[in-house]
Design an enzyme around this catalytic site. Sequence first.
Site, PDB file in Angstrom:
ATOM      1  N   SER A   1      25.464 100.064  86.194  1.00 49.73           N
ATOM      2  CA  SER A   1      24.886  98.938  86.930  1.00 49.73           C
ATOM      3  C   SER A   1      23.416  99.171  87.243  1.00 49.73           C
ATOM      4  O   SER A   1      22.995 100.315  87.501  1.00 49.73           O
ATOM      5  CB  SER A   1      25.659  98.785  88.238  1.00 49.73           C
ATOM      6  OG  SER A   1      24.986  97.901  89.097  1.00 49.73           O
TER       7      SER A   1
ATOM      8  N   TYR B   1      28.648 101.949  96.426  1.00 50.88           N
ATOM      9  CA  TYR B   1      29.011 101.438  95.103  1.00 50.88           C
ATOM     10  C   TYR B   1      28.058 102.011  94.040  1.00 50.88           C
ATOM     11  O   TYR B   1      28.495 102.532  93.005  1.00 50.88           O
ATOM     12  CB  TYR B   1      28.961  99.902  95.100  1.00 50.88           C
ATOM     13  CG  TYR B   1      28.962  99.321  93.714  1.00 50.88           C
ATOM     14  CD1 TYR B   1      30.110  99.339  92.937  1.00 50.88           C
ATOM     15  CD2 TYR B   1      27.793  98.787  93.168  1.00 50.88           C
ATOM     16  CE1 TYR B   1      30.096  98.833  91.641  1.00 50.88           C
ATOM     17  CE2 TYR B   1      27.770  98.280  91.885  1.00 50.88           C
ATOM     18  CZ  TYR B   1      28.925  98.307  91.129  1.00 50.88           C
ATOM     19  OH  TYR B   1      28.902  97.813  89.848  1.00 50.88           O
TER      20      TYR B   1
ATOM     21  N   LYS C   1      28.625 104.694  90.702  1.00 46.12           N
ATOM     22  CA  LYS C   1      28.202 104.448  89.308  1.00 46.12           C
ATOM     23  C   LYS C   1      27.310 105.592  88.821  1.00 46.12           C
ATOM     24  O   LYS C   1      27.435 106.063  87.689  1.00 46.12           O
ATOM     25  CB  LYS C   1      27.455 103.109  89.199  1.00 46.12           C
ATOM     26  CG  LYS C   1      28.354 101.899  89.323  1.00 46.12           C
ATOM     27  CD  LYS C   1      29.265 101.749  88.100  1.00 46.12           C
ATOM     28  CE  LYS C   1      30.230 100.586  88.220  1.00 46.12           C
ATOM     29  NZ  LYS C   1      31.205 100.508  87.134  1.00 46.12           N
TER      30      LYS C   1
ATOM     31  N   TYR D   1      24.203  97.068  83.719  1.00 49.15           N
ATOM     32  CA  TYR D   1      24.174  95.598  83.744  1.00 49.15           C
ATOM     33  C   TYR D   1      23.241  95.125  84.856  1.00 49.15           C
ATOM     34  O   TYR D   1      23.257  95.660  85.959  1.00 49.15           O
ATOM     35  CB  TYR D   1      25.538  94.991  84.077  1.00 49.15           C
ATOM     36  CG  TYR D   1      26.729  95.433  83.280  1.00 49.15           C
ATOM     37  CD1 TYR D   1      26.627  96.145  82.093  1.00 49.15           C
ATOM     38  CD2 TYR D   1      28.006  95.104  83.743  1.00 49.15           C
ATOM     39  CE1 TYR D   1      27.755  96.514  81.384  1.00 49.15           C
ATOM     40  CE2 TYR D   1      29.139  95.463  83.044  1.00 49.15           C
ATOM     41  CZ  TYR D   1      29.008  96.176  81.870  1.00 49.15           C
ATOM     42  OH  TYR D   1      30.145  96.534  81.193  1.00 49.15           O
TER      43      TYR D   1
ATOM     44  N   ASN E   1      22.454  91.049  86.396  1.00 46.01           N
ATOM     45  CA  ASN E   1      23.393  90.124  87.070  1.00 46.01           C
ATOM     46  C   ASN E   1      24.224  89.356  86.039  1.00 46.01           C
ATOM     47  O   ASN E   1      23.744  88.361  85.496  1.00 46.01           O
ATOM     48  CB  ASN E   1      22.624  89.144  87.961  1.00 46.01           C
ATOM     49  CG  ASN E   1      22.175  89.761  89.258  1.00 46.01           C
ATOM     50  OD1 ASN E   1      21.606  90.846  89.261  1.00 46.01           O
ATOM     51  ND2 ASN E   1      22.419  89.091  90.366  1.00 46.01           N
TER      52      ASN E   1
HETATM   53  C1  WQD Z   1      21.907  86.867  93.641  1.00 43.06           C
HETATM   54  C2  WQD Z   1      20.865  86.249  94.535  1.00 43.06           C
HETATM   55  C3  WQD Z   1      21.309  86.546  96.884  1.00 43.06           C
HETATM   56  C4  WQD Z   1      24.908  84.158  97.130  1.00 43.06           C
HETATM   57  C5  WQD Z   1      24.155  92.190  91.755  1.00 43.06           C
HETATM   58  C6  WQD Z   1      25.389  91.877  90.890  1.00 43.06           C
HETATM   59  C7  WQD Z   1      26.660  92.303  91.541  1.00 43.06           C
HETATM   60  C8  WQD Z   1      26.564  93.715  92.088  1.00 43.06           C
HETATM   61  C9  WQD Z   1      25.277  94.095  92.712  1.00 43.06           C
HETATM   62  C10 WQD Z   1      27.073  95.033  90.083  1.00 43.06           C
HETATM   63  C11 WQD Z   1      20.505  87.140  95.728  1.00 43.06           C
HETATM   64  C12 WQD Z   1      21.350  85.080  96.496  1.00 43.06           C
HETATM   65  C13 WQD Z   1      23.785  84.818  96.673  1.00 43.06           C
HETATM   66  C14 WQD Z   1      24.742  83.031  97.996  1.00 43.06           C
HETATM   67  C15 WQD Z   1      22.358  83.285  97.839  1.00 43.06           C
HETATM   68  N1  WQD Z   1      27.134  94.768  91.374  1.00 43.06           N
HETATM   69  N2  WQD Z   1      22.534  84.386  97.016  1.00 43.06           N
HETATM   70  N3  WQD Z   1      23.471  82.642  98.295  1.00 43.06           N
HETATM   71  O1  WQD Z   1      23.282  90.662  95.011  1.00 43.06           O
HETATM   72  O2  WQD Z   1      21.851  90.444  92.970  1.00 43.06           O
HETATM   73  O3  WQD Z   1      24.179  91.549  92.992  1.00 43.06           O
HETATM   74  O4  WQD Z   1      24.165  93.605  92.011  1.00 43.06           O
HETATM   75  O5  WQD Z   1      26.766  96.002  89.571  1.00 43.06           O
HETATM   76  O6  WQD Z   1      27.711  92.172  90.622  1.00 43.06           O
HETATM   77  O7  WQD Z   1      25.493  90.490  90.622  1.00 43.06           O
HETATM   78  O8  WQD Z   1      23.968  89.134  93.042  1.00 43.06           O
HETATM   79  O9  WQD Z   1      24.902  86.864  92.834  1.00 43.06           O
HETATM   80  O10 WQD Z   1      25.255  88.142  94.998  1.00 43.06           O
HETATM   81  O11 WQD Z   1      22.982  87.303  94.444  1.00 43.06           O
HETATM   82  O12 WQD Z   1      21.229  82.888  98.158  1.00 43.06           O
HETATM   83  O13 WQD Z   1      25.729  82.417  98.453  1.00 43.06           O
HETATM   84  O14 WQD Z   1      21.405  85.048  95.099  1.00 43.06           O
HETATM   85  O15 WQD Z   1      20.723  86.711  98.139  1.00 43.06           O
HETATM   86  O16 WQD Z   1      19.148  86.974  95.971  1.00 43.06           O
HETATM   87  P1  WQD Z   1      23.195  90.480  93.555  1.00 43.06           P
HETATM   88  P2  WQD Z   1      24.375  87.840  93.837  1.00 43.06           P
END
Ligand code: WQD
Length: 317
Positions: A97, A121, A125, A149, A151
Amino acid sequence: MVVDNLSNSSAEPLDRVSRLSGSKVTFYELDLRDISNLRQVFRSEAIEAVVHLAGLKSVGESVADPIKYYDNNVGSSVALTTVMSSCDVRTLVFSSSATVYGQADSPEYVESMAVAPANPYGHTKLTIEHLLQDLAGSSQHWRVCALRYFNPVGADESGAIGEDPVGVPANLFPYIAQVAIGKRRCLTVFGNDYATRDGTAVRDYIHVSDLAEGHLAALQKMPPEGNFFSAFNLGVGHGESVLDVIRAFEQASGVAIPYRLAARRPGDLAAYWANPAKAHELFGWRAKRGLQRACEDTWRWQVRNPDGYQSAANGSV
Ligand code: WQD
């Protein structure tokens, strides 16, 4: 052949993969930490290589219950590699990740950068990457790629396989999809005061089908010599803001997404994206699908499966 303990999933998507691919997927419901049964699986199947995707992946849950994450993620990787070693299977592609990088000086993450995960987490990894690197150093037979990975988003273009989170979605894409279909009233945008072009956080959203192709490329192009371990970024190579994602989803679905601006989510970084050059140089891989395509495929999945894989039981598919 697939092994899964179904702790966070169901076998239904495997039936759909069988239908779509026209080839039967053999499935063992098994926890990887169950070494004796895992060894039986390795003895009864002709296995050349393993793609190791098993693991828990909620950052928040890992902060609340780190033992669960070390036990599950690291424990299952130790068990898996133990069995692989004893059964002479030493080619592995591991699902890592971008979380391993943590807070960095530059928003463009490159594999040569220092890694410093900011949560349990991410630590699990990175610990698994270290285990695999040490294994590769210990024997000329091991060949390992760790794929970091960014997102993962989107769904299979058939609309038959997609993300089916349990309860309230924690991630942006499934949340938006559920607002668009009317299951949730309004999206909360976490933070609009970041130092980004529109104030909302920026991420590298990679289509799951591009990710899948990255795994195949790694398996096919990994050098034949042993003693090999290397980590690769899998991302598109640029970032999109939360507002960009909302606009793209509105265009793909034709549905307006109501949203409200709120405070930053604790632990979120302002902006990061992948430098994916290494995977391109070694595997010839690059992401082909963009954000718009990811939104269209997610929407198709959501419309055809309003209740996720439960929809099959309800007759909606
Ligand atoms: C994306 C953006 C939120 C929800 C990633 C991977 C996840 C994990 C960790 C994998 C951010 C914003 C989100 C909402 C919002 N592990 N958001 N409202 O946190 O970048 O996590 O790394 O290894 O799988 O996806 O992804 O989709 O939660 O958020 O504004 O209801 O969207 O603050 O900026 P994130 P995410």
